[in-house]
Design a protein around this motif. Structure first.
Motif, PDB file in Angstrom:
ATOM      1  N   THR A  93       0.760  -0.818   0.076  1.00 55.65           N
ATOM      2  CA  THR A  93      -0.040  -0.587   0.378  1.00 55.65           C
ATOM      3  C   THR A  93       1.063   1.361  -0.054  1.00 55.65           C
ATOM      4  O   THR A  93       1.624   1.137   1.112  1.00 55.65           O
ATOM      5  CB  THR A  93      -1.115   0.346   1.446  1.00 55.65           C
ATOM      6  N   VAL A  94       0.947   2.395  -1.351  1.00 58.01           N
ATOM      7  CA  VAL A  94       1.634   3.104  -1.552  1.00 58.01           C
ATOM      8  C   VAL A  94       1.132   4.351   0.046  1.00 58.01           C
ATOM      9  O   VAL A  94       2.419   4.515   0.559  1.00 58.01           O
ATOM     10  CB  VAL A  94       1.904   3.367  -2.903  1.00 58.01           C
ATOM     11  N   LEU A  95       0.441   4.450  -0.509  1.00 53.48           N
ATOM     12  CA  LEU A  95       0.573   5.656   1.442  1.00 53.48           C
ATOM     13  C   LEU A  95      -0.504   5.515   2.038  1.00 53.48           C
ATOM     14  O   LEU A  95      -1.762   5.898   2.155  1.00 53.48           O
ATOM     15  CB  LEU A  95      -0.525   7.053   0.557  1.00 53.48           C
ATOM     16  N   HIS A  96      -0.177   4.253   2.613  1.00 52.97           N
ATOM     17  CA  HIS A  96      -0.090   3.782   3.849  1.00 52.97           C
ATOM     18  C   HIS A  96      -0.221   4.679   5.148  1.00 52.97           C
ATOM     19  O   HIS A  96       0.515   5.330   5.945  1.00 52.97           O
ATOM     20  CB  HIS A  96       0.068   2.807   4.110  1.00 52.97           C
ATOM     21  N   ASN A  98      -1.350   4.488   8.591  1.00 55.27           N
ATOM     22  CA  ASN A  98      -0.541   4.137   9.581  1.00 55.27           C
ATOM     23  C   ASN A  98       0.661   3.517   9.226  1.00 55.27           C
ATOM     24  O   ASN A  98       1.387   4.498  10.486  1.00 55.27           O
ATOM     25  CB  ASN A  98      -1.091   2.449   9.859  1.00 55.27           C
ATOM     26  N   LEU A  99       1.248   3.388   8.256  1.00 51.90           N
ATOM     27  CA  LEU A  99       3.011   3.915   8.165  1.00 51.90           C
ATOM     28  C   LEU A  99       3.409   5.401   8.048  1.00 51.90           C
ATOM     29  O   LEU A  99       4.926   5.514   7.400  1.00 51.90           O
ATOM     30  CB  LEU A  99       3.244   3.138   7.221  1.00 51.90           C
ATOM     31  N   GLY A 100       2.636   6.783   7.306  1.00 49.80           N
ATOM     32  CA  GLY A 100       2.708   7.725   7.656  1.00 49.80           C
ATOM     33  C   GLY A 100       2.706   8.509   5.986  1.00 49.80           C
ATOM     34  O   GLY A 100       2.905   9.150   5.693  1.00 49.80           O
ATOM     35  N   ARG A 101       2.255   7.464   5.125  1.00 49.81           N
ATOM     36  CA  ARG A 101       1.695   7.860   3.694  1.00 49.81           C
ATOM     37  C   ARG A 101       3.015   7.829   2.708  1.00 49.81           C
ATOM     38  O   ARG A 101       3.435   7.663   2.892  1.00 49.81           O
ATOM     39  CB  ARG A 101       0.583   8.810   3.899  1.00 49.81           C
ATOM     40  N   ALA A 102       2.968   9.392   1.801  1.00 52.35           N
ATOM     41  CA  ALA A 102       3.810   9.306   1.351  1.00 52.35           C
ATOM     42  C   ALA A 102       5.238   9.573   1.768  1.00 52.35           C
ATOM     43  O   ALA A 102       5.196  10.073   2.520  1.00 52.35           O
ATOM     44  CB  ALA A 102       3.460  10.502  -0.160  1.00 52.35           C
ATOM     45  N   ARG A 103       5.577   8.745   1.112  1.00 48.17           N
ATOM     46  CA  ARG A 103       7.966   8.762   1.311  1.00 48.17           C
ATOM     47  C   ARG A 103       7.984  10.248   0.869  1.00 48.17           C
ATOM     48  O   ARG A 103       8.007  10.679  -0.754  1.00 48.17           O
ATOM     49  CB  ARG A 103       8.654   8.040   1.293  1.00 48.17           C
ATOM     50  N   ASP A 296       0.414  15.244   1.215  1.00 43.89           N
ATOM     51  CA  ASP A 296       0.866  13.488   1.103  1.00 43.89           C
ATOM     52  C   ASP A 296       0.282  12.358   0.873  1.00 43.89           C
ATOM     53  O   ASP A 296       0.431  11.618   1.111  1.00 43.89           O
ATOM     54  CB  ASP A 296       0.968  13.526   3.288  1.00 43.89           C
ATOM     55  N   LYS A 297      -1.043  12.755  -0.023  1.00 45.70           N
ATOM     56  CA  LYS A 297      -1.167  12.028  -0.803  1.00 45.70           C
ATOM     57  C   LYS A 297      -0.473  11.795  -1.887  1.00 45.70           C
ATOM     58  O   LYS A 297       0.461  11.236  -2.068  1.00 45.70           O
ATOM     59  CB  LYS A 297      -2.647  12.060  -1.071  1.00 45.70           C
ATOM     60  N   LEU A 298      -1.677  11.607  -2.830  1.00 49.16           N
ATOM     61  CA  LEU A 298      -0.851  11.283  -4.430  1.00 49.16           C
ATOM     62  C   LEU A 298       0.300  12.688  -5.159  1.00 49.16           C
ATOM     63  O   LEU A 298       1.044  12.370  -5.630  1.00 49.16           O
ATOM     64  CB  LEU A 298      -1.789  11.472  -5.530  1.00 49.16           C
ATOM     65  N   LEU A 299       0.448  13.826  -4.172  1.00 50.55           N
ATOM     66  CA  LEU A 299       0.927  15.042  -4.217  1.00 50.55           C
ATOM     67  C   LEU A 299       2.471  14.365  -3.751  1.00 50.55           C
ATOM     68  O   LEU A 299       3.476  14.939  -4.992  1.00 50.55           O
ATOM     69  CB  LEU A 299       0.295  16.010  -3.440  1.00 50.55           C
ATOM     70  N   GLY A 393      -4.099   3.104  -1.696  1.00 54.00           N
ATOM     71  CA  GLY A 393      -3.989   3.720  -0.192  1.00 54.00           C
ATOM     72  C   GLY A 393      -4.847   5.483  -0.256  1.00 54.00           C
ATOM     73  O   GLY A 393      -4.282   6.182  -0.698  1.00 54.00           O
ATOM     74  N   GLY A 394      -4.403   5.481   1.591  1.00 51.10           N
ATOM     75  CA  GLY A 394      -4.921   6.907   1.856  1.00 51.10           C
ATOM     76  C   GLY A 394      -6.288   7.504   1.084  1.00 51.10           C
ATOM     77  O   GLY A 394      -6.309   9.078   1.333  1.00 51.10           O
ATOM     78  N   GLY A 395      -6.831   6.290   1.420  1.00 50.94           N
ATOM     79  CA  GLY A 395      -8.156   6.676   0.675  1.00 50.94           C
ATOM     80  C   GLY A 395      -8.510   7.490  -0.141  1.00 50.94           C
ATOM     81  O   GLY A 395      -9.384   7.918  -1.125  1.00 50.94           O
ATOM     82  N   THR A 396      -7.668   6.665  -1.153  1.00 52.97           N
ATOM     83  CA  THR A 396      -7.365   7.398  -2.936  1.00 52.97           C
ATOM     84  C   THR A 396      -7.602   5.734  -3.873  1.00 52.97           C
ATOM     85  O   THR A 396      -6.664   5.319  -3.464  1.00 52.97           O
ATOM     86  CB  THR A 396      -6.178   7.876  -2.850  1.00 52.97           C
TER      87      THR A 396
END
Length: 465
Positions: A93-96, A98-103, A296-299, A393-396
């Motif tokens: 899950t790329v935008l997880h 619980n794990l901080g979303r986007a790197r 911090d999602k798809l951006l 992930g991230g609701g996206t």
């Protein structure tokens, strides 16, 4: 029995006595703060006292008691002192969330470190030698990337929604389709945020169908805004109908503000690769008076809520007292600036980790695993490459799945739940997923920088067996 317990309690060492032990003195030399070690010793002594009092523990003598306390201390020090720590994301899950979303991109991390570790031009105009505006660091880039006349950034998109409603519509009526009154993560509902902002929520249409006439027939002299909410974390399919912001804007004219809350939104066109149908921010800006979206999602940037649109509306936001309450700190601004710079002048598909990982082909993912395995040694541990699907992930893009590959890990005699727990206890914890009685590490979200610690975690498990 009570007398024996009393004798053992009198043998409990003092904190200072434990501090004198060579292994404990070595902790301070290794960099552990003395106050931190002292607190851990106090806790260990307290635990020993409770164990003796309850009869759970009865050490044979004073030496054994001291050794038990030291061992508990050393075990505690072997664990990471901070609760917010790095993990390896093997879930796919790329935008997880619980794990901080986007790197963040390397450039964003460098810019953040620069701003956080040194004094900066946060609110200083170098050219004129006087106070500047912190918002100026990102506004021009936001406008260039989105085509908006003006923009501001706040601490997340929920804050952006609240800010827009409070500053531009309260206490008037705001029209929203019933099918768009979504609930986002953590049980936060758009309807509740609207109510707290002071606007009067007016629902129009039905859950599955809302027509243009539903909006137009509901506009009164008390209506300030029509709000469109992108249902990014779920999808309604079948007998449905909705109205686009472009149609609303043309039909309503200047009577009301057309506000499009994109949730995530995207500056990169994933649809050209056949991935999802997330709205493009640049298109949304053309079709509404004001829009908002997450950073911090798809951006692929830091947590932030970006508001972009017509200058007269953004100016109202800037003058509002909430602008200071919701403003971004210097580190977040630095990371957001670097991320936006990449969209304006660089190559997000190559340099923004979230975008790059979403676009990676199954063949590229499989090649990552092969490269990883070529430099790893296992004996008892069984690992094989299996096809899987990854999530955004991230609701996206809730219904979007991407073909990928994972490493299926099996340790003879160890159940999947126990294997999962063992991975999470690694020096750098590894978070995978269990599916169809397999423990999977999807390499779509395993970065090359994770290979060495992941190999160490696998080899340690192998050695334990």
């Amino acid at each position: 029995m009570n007398e024996k317990r009393g004798q053992m309690l009198r043998l409990l060492p003092s904190v200072n006595r434990v501090m004198e032990e060579p292994e404990v003195l070595a902790l301070e030399q290794a960099g552990f703060k003395r106050s931190y070690v002292t607190e851990l010793i106090q806790q260990a002594v307290s635990n020993a006292r409770t164990s003796i009092q309850t009869g759970k523990k009865a050490p044979s003598d004073k030496t054994a008691l001291l050794e038990d306390i030291k061992q508990e201390l050393l075990d505690a020090c072997s664990r990471h002192p901070f609760s917010l720590r790095r993990v390896i994301n093997g879930t796919g899950t790329v935008l997880h969330t619980n794990l901080g979303r986007a790197r963040l991109s390397p450039a964003a991390v460098r810019q953040m470190n620069e701003a956080a570790g040194f004094y900066s031009t946060l609110e200083y105009d170098l050219e004129h030698g006087k106070r500047g505006s912190r918002g100026s660091h990102v506004e021009e880039l936001i406008c260039k990337a989105t085509g908006a006349e003006a923009a501001v950034a706040v601490n997340n998109n929920a804050a952006a929604v609240f800010f827009v409603l409070k500053a531009l519509a309260s206490p008037d009526d705001v029209l929203v389709s019933r099918g768009e009154l979504v609930e986002i993560g953590g049980s936060f509902r758009v309807s509740s945020i609207m109510e707290m902002s002071g606007v009067q929520l007016k629902e129009v249409g039905t859950t599955n169908k809302t027509h243009l006439s539903d909006y137009l027939d509901s506009i009164t002299e008390n209506t300030s805004m029509i709000m469109k909410v992108h249902t990014s974390n779920f999808a309604i399919q079948g007998f449905t109908a909705s109205v686009t912001p472009a149609v609303l804007k043309e039909a309503a004219g200047d009577r009301v503000i057309i506000y499009d809350d994109l949730g995530s939104g995207s500056l990169y066109d994933f649809h050209q690769h056949g991935i999802g149908e997330e709205p493009l921010i640049r298109t949304a800006v053309k079709n509404a008076d004001i829009v908002s979206f997450s950073g911090d999602k798809l951006l692929g940037g830091p947590q932030a809520g970006v508001i972009a649109g017509k200058k007269k509306l953004i100016d109202q936001l800037r003058r509002h007292q909430l602008a200071r309450v919701l403003r971004l700190d210097k580190a977040t601004l630095a990371a957001l600036e670097a991320t936006l710079f990449e969209y304006c002048y660089g190559s997000p598909a190559e340099n923004i980790p979230a975008v790059r990982d979403i676009l990676a082909t199954p063949e590229e993912i499989k090649a990552r695993i092969i490269s990883f395995l070529e430099n790893s040694l296992f004996r008892s541990l069984k690992a094989e490459i299996v096809p899987v699907t990854s999530r955004i992930g991230g609701g996206t893009m809730p219904v979007t799945e991407i073909d990928s590959y994972a490493l299926s890990v099996h340790l003879p005699g160890v159940e999947m739940n126990e294997l999962d727990r063992m991975f999470r206890r690694a020096d750098i914890p590894v978070v995978g997923r269990i599916s169809q009685d397999q423990f999977l590490l999807d390499f779509r979200t395993v970065a090359s920088e994770d290979y060495e610690p992941l190999a160490a975690a696998l080899e340690n498990l192998d050695a334990e067996k």
